[in-house]
Design a protein around this motif. Structure first.
Motif, PDB file in Angstrom:
ATOM      1  N   ARG A  99     -24.473   6.182 -65.520  1.00  0.00           N
ATOM      2  CA  ARG A  99     -26.011   5.716 -65.761  1.00  0.00           C
ATOM      3  C   ARG A  99     -25.542   4.067 -66.344  1.00  0.00           C
ATOM      4  N   LYS A 100     -24.562   3.843 -66.962  1.00  0.00           N
ATOM      5  CA  LYS A 100     -24.278   2.377 -67.384  1.00  0.00           C
ATOM      6  C   LYS A 100     -23.922   1.358 -65.945  1.00  0.00           C
ATOM      7  N   ARG A 101     -23.116   2.391 -65.097  1.00  0.00           N
ATOM      8  CA  ARG A 101     -22.664   1.532 -63.895  1.00  0.00           C
ATOM      9  C   ARG A 101     -23.656   0.916 -63.192  1.00  0.00           C
ATOM     10  N   ASN A 102     -24.876   2.007 -63.119  1.00  0.00           N
ATOM     11  CA  ASN A 102     -25.896   1.820 -62.001  1.00  0.00           C
ATOM     12  C   ASN A 102     -27.118   1.133 -62.749  1.00  0.00           C
ATOM     13  N   GLY A 103     -27.250   1.167 -63.918  1.00  0.00           N
ATOM     14  CA  GLY A 103     -28.352   0.577 -64.639  1.00  0.00           C
ATOM     15  C   GLY A 103     -29.535   1.489 -64.374  1.00  0.00           C
ATOM     16  N   VAL A 104     -29.467   2.924 -64.296  1.00  0.00           N
ATOM     17  CA  VAL A 104     -30.677   3.597 -64.132  1.00  0.00           C
ATOM     18  C   VAL A 104     -30.836   4.461 -65.303  1.00  0.00           C
ATOM     19  N   VAL A 105     -32.226   5.244 -65.178  1.00  0.00           N
ATOM     20  CA  VAL A 105     -32.610   6.082 -66.255  1.00  0.00           C
ATOM     21  C   VAL A 105     -32.173   7.401 -65.668  1.00  0.00           C
ATOM     22  N   ILE A 106     -31.274   7.725 -66.751  1.00  0.00           N
ATOM     23  CA  ILE A 106     -31.006   9.436 -66.673  1.00  0.00           C
ATOM     24  C   ILE A 106     -31.486  10.256 -67.706  1.00  0.00           C
ATOM     25  N   PHE A 107     -32.570  11.031 -67.419  1.00  0.00           N
ATOM     26  CA  PHE A 107     -33.461  11.485 -68.761  1.00  0.00           C
ATOM     27  C   PHE A 107     -33.273  12.985 -68.584  1.00  0.00           C
ATOM     28  N   VAL A 108     -32.699  13.481 -69.553  1.00  0.00           N
ATOM     29  CA  VAL A 108     -32.265  14.930 -69.652  1.00  0.00           C
ATOM     30  C   VAL A 108     -33.633  15.882 -70.175  1.00  0.00           C
ATOM     31  N   GLY A 109     -33.970  16.722 -69.403  1.00  0.00           N
ATOM     32  CA  GLY A 109     -35.458  17.528 -69.390  1.00  0.00           C
ATOM     33  C   GLY A 109     -35.380  18.657 -70.552  1.00  0.00           C
ATOM     34  N   TYR A 110     -35.326  18.024 -71.775  1.00  0.00           N
ATOM     35  CA  TYR A 110     -35.449  18.852 -73.087  1.00  0.00           C
ATOM     36  C   TYR A 110     -36.986  18.905 -73.366  1.00  0.00           C
ATOM     37  N   PRO A 133     -28.181  10.922 -71.830  1.00  0.00           N
ATOM     38  CA  PRO A 133     -26.802  11.706 -71.669  1.00  0.00           C
ATOM     39  C   PRO A 133     -25.936  11.965 -72.690  1.00  0.00           C
ATOM     40  N   SER A 134     -26.078  10.724 -73.530  1.00  0.00           N
ATOM     41  CA  SER A 134     -25.169  10.742 -75.092  1.00  0.00           C
ATOM     42  C   SER A 134     -25.733  11.641 -75.805  1.00  0.00           C
ATOM     43  N   ASP A 135     -26.943  11.707 -75.738  1.00  0.00           N
ATOM     44  CA  ASP A 135     -27.519  12.630 -76.852  1.00  0.00           C
ATOM     45  C   ASP A 135     -27.365  14.033 -76.346  1.00  0.00           C
ATOM     46  N   ALA A 136     -27.324  14.457 -75.140  1.00  0.00           N
ATOM     47  CA  ALA A 136     -27.020  15.653 -74.306  1.00  0.00           C
ATOM     48  C   ALA A 136     -25.899  16.304 -74.805  1.00  0.00           C
ATOM     49  N   GLN A 137     -24.632  15.517 -74.988  1.00  0.00           N
ATOM     50  CA  GLN A 137     -23.268  15.981 -75.089  1.00  0.00           C
ATOM     51  C   GLN A 137     -23.195  16.541 -76.368  1.00  0.00           C
ATOM     52  N   ASN A 138     -24.083  16.499 -77.307  1.00  0.00           N
ATOM     53  CA  ASN A 138     -24.062  17.117 -78.627  1.00  0.00           C
ATOM     54  C   ASN A 138     -24.431  18.413 -78.430  1.00  0.00           C
ATOM     55  N   LEU A 150     -34.216  12.599 -63.312  1.00  0.00           N
ATOM     56  CA  LEU A 150     -34.776  13.639 -64.309  1.00  0.00           C
ATOM     57  C   LEU A 150     -33.820  14.812 -64.024  1.00  0.00           C
ATOM     58  N   ILE A 151     -32.911  15.208 -64.980  1.00  0.00           N
ATOM     59  CA  ILE A 151     -32.019  16.406 -64.729  1.00  0.00           C
ATOM     60  C   ILE A 151     -32.539  17.524 -65.956  1.00  0.00           C
ATOM     61  N   GLU A 152     -32.789  18.773 -65.263  1.00  0.00           N
ATOM     62  CA  GLU A 152     -33.150  19.786 -66.200  1.00  0.00           C
ATOM     63  C   GLU A 152     -31.889  20.246 -66.987  1.00  0.00           C
ATOM     64  N   LYS A 153     -32.280  20.631 -68.215  1.00  0.00           N
ATOM     65  CA  LYS A 153     -31.231  20.902 -68.994  1.00  0.00           C
ATOM     66  C   LYS A 153     -30.332  22.358 -68.298  1.00  0.00           C
ATOM     67  N   PRO A 154     -29.347  22.442 -68.594  1.00  0.00           N
ATOM     68  CA  PRO A 154     -28.060  21.516 -69.303  1.00  0.00           C
ATOM     69  C   PRO A 154     -27.607  20.574 -68.525  1.00  0.00           C
ATOM     70  N   MET A 155     -27.301  19.239 -69.097  1.00  0.00           N
ATOM     71  CA  MET A 155     -27.279  18.143 -68.059  1.00  0.00           C
ATOM     72  C   MET A 155     -25.783  18.323 -67.487  1.00  0.00           C
ATOM     73  N   ALA A 156     -24.655  19.078 -68.262  1.00  0.00           N
ATOM     74  CA  ALA A 156     -23.661  19.093 -67.800  1.00  0.00           C
ATOM     75  C   ALA A 156     -22.678  20.547 -68.611  1.00  0.00           C
ATOM     76  N   GLN A 157     -21.606  20.753 -67.905  1.00  0.00           N
ATOM     77  CA  GLN A 157     -21.049  22.140 -68.318  1.00  0.00           C
ATOM     78  C   GLN A 157     -19.756  21.983 -69.080  1.00  0.00           C
ATOM     79  N   THR A 158     -19.136  20.511 -69.167  1.00  0.00           N
ATOM     80  CA  THR A 158     -17.768  20.315 -69.329  1.00  0.00           C
ATOM     81  C   THR A 158     -17.974  18.887 -70.154  1.00  0.00           C
ATOM     82  N   PHE A 159     -17.216  18.473 -70.920  1.00  0.00           N
ATOM     83  CA  PHE A 159     -17.114  17.284 -71.575  1.00  0.00           C
ATOM     84  C   PHE A 159     -16.949  16.043 -70.718  1.00  0.00           C
ATOM     85  N   PRO A 160     -16.014  16.244 -69.788  1.00  0.00           N
ATOM     86  CA  PRO A 160     -15.584  15.304 -69.031  1.00  0.00           C
ATOM     87  C   PRO A 160     -16.875  15.022 -67.854  1.00  0.00           C
TER      88      PRO A 160
END
Length: 366
Positions: free
Chosen positions: A119-130, A347-352, A100-110
């Protein structure tokens, strides 16, 4: 039937950990158990360890040491400085833990793309805290406006500084500053590098650097909730900021084709939490009003204003629940981890939100 109890490690023992996340985990003891803490401040570790009954042997100053320890950890809740989020999310995902990552998930697009790959590589849930997106009042707003012609939208987040609310929350919050030498300088270096990567074409200024942080921090709450209701705009037609090196006041207009959305954001010195989304349709005004998340039990309300068939004016105030959005959010997270349920704050949603922040910076009128 009751499900398994997830072992949780909390990374970052500051304000939001003490006032929100650790208490919420304690209240949901049928689903979660906080088993470890990690922070670069030894005083923060001791304080939170004592308050939330986590032994010294389960307190860590380094994330890698915690992940390599003999502790069984199912979920890591990341509450650290924004500039470290991407690196820490990937590190946890590669160790096989959900996040569970509090927003913002990331600072840059890369960074955002690397998190999705982890997330895909490890098959885990990465849940952004909105958490605002999980308020039942927001779902009621969306249901009420469905099929209606939207004419105008106001998205506002003008709030007093956090200590106005945390000092009265009854959570016995304490701030500590025993950081290792060089920690502040390293944080400043990362802030600069992230802003340069995204905004270099603007001829980066110190004000731009602080603006990028501000939009990602407080701004991502509003921008994410706006997207949840309206989707992505076509463009940002206008944006303006006021303040010196660290701007505190923002105005922007998003173009949605058939209507505009006015976005306002500020942090001031008045102990009022004015955060809302108001939708104007042909025959109604519908508003969801948020309150400070630092005081548990304050209801998120929906107000519907319209004329009745007999010509009378009606104002309806709906309080769906006293359960706070953070508690609801943790319920959705549990279902995603244990039952494999889909969740919307991916994570894909948070990129927006990075895209929206970038739209605002591109539209700035000085």
């Amino acid at each position: 039937m009751p499900g398994p109890i997830l072992n949780v490690a909390v990374l970052g023992c500051g304000e939001v950990a003490q006032c929100v996340h650790l208490p919420t985990l304690l209240f949901q003891s049928d689903r979660y158990k906080a088993v470890a803490l990690c922070d670069i401040s030894q005083q923060s570790l001791r304080h939170c360890g004592s308050r939330f009954h986590i032994p010294e042997a389960s307190q860590f100053a380094d994330l890698a040491f915690m992940l390599e320890s003999s502790l069984s950890i199912d979920l890591v809740v990341i509450l650290t400085a924004d500039q470290y989020h991407a690196e820490q999310v990937i590190q946890c995902a590669d160790a096989g833990t959900h996040v569970l990552i509090e927003k913002p998930m990331a600072q840059t697009f890369p960074e955002a793309e690397a998190i999705e790959e982890a997330r895909k590589r490890n098959g885990v849930v990465i849940f952004v805290g909105y958490m605002r997106r999980f308020a039942p009042a927001l779902a009621l707003l969306k249901a009420d406006i469905e099929g209606k012609q939207i004419r105008y939208v106001r998205v506002r987040d003008i709030i007093g500084k956090n200590p106005f609310f945390t000092s009265q929350a009854g959570m016995f919050l304490k701030y500590f500053h025993d950081f290792p030498p060089g920690a502040s300088a390293e944080l400043a270096k990362r802030k600069r590098a992230n802003a340069e990567e995204v905004l270099a074409r603007r001829g980066l200024t110190r004000q731009d650097e602080e603006s990028w942080v501000h939009l990602g921090c407080l701004g991502s709450h509003d921008l994410s909730a706006m997207r949840d209701v309206l989707g992505m705009p076509r463009k940002c037609s206008f944006a303006s900021r006021s303040g010196e090196e660290s701007p505190k006041w923002w105005s922007a207009i998003f173009d949605y084709g058939d209507f505009n959305a006015l976005y306002e954001m500020a942090i001031d010195n008045v102990a009022i939490f004015d955060a809302h989304i108001e939708i104007y349709t042909d025959d109604s005004r519908v508003k969801v009003q948020y309150d400070t998340p630092f005081v548990k039990g304050l209801p998120i309300k929906l107000t519907i204003q319209k004329n009745l068939e007999n010509g009378a004016f009606s104002e309806q105030v709906i309080r769906p629940t006293y359960i706070d959005p953070y508690t609801i959010e943790y319920g959705k997270l549990y279902e995603a981890i244990v039952n494999g349920n889909a969740y919307k704050t991916t994570p894909s949603d948070a990129q927006n939100d990075l895209m929206l922040s970038n739209m605002i910076m591109e539209a700035l009128v000085e």
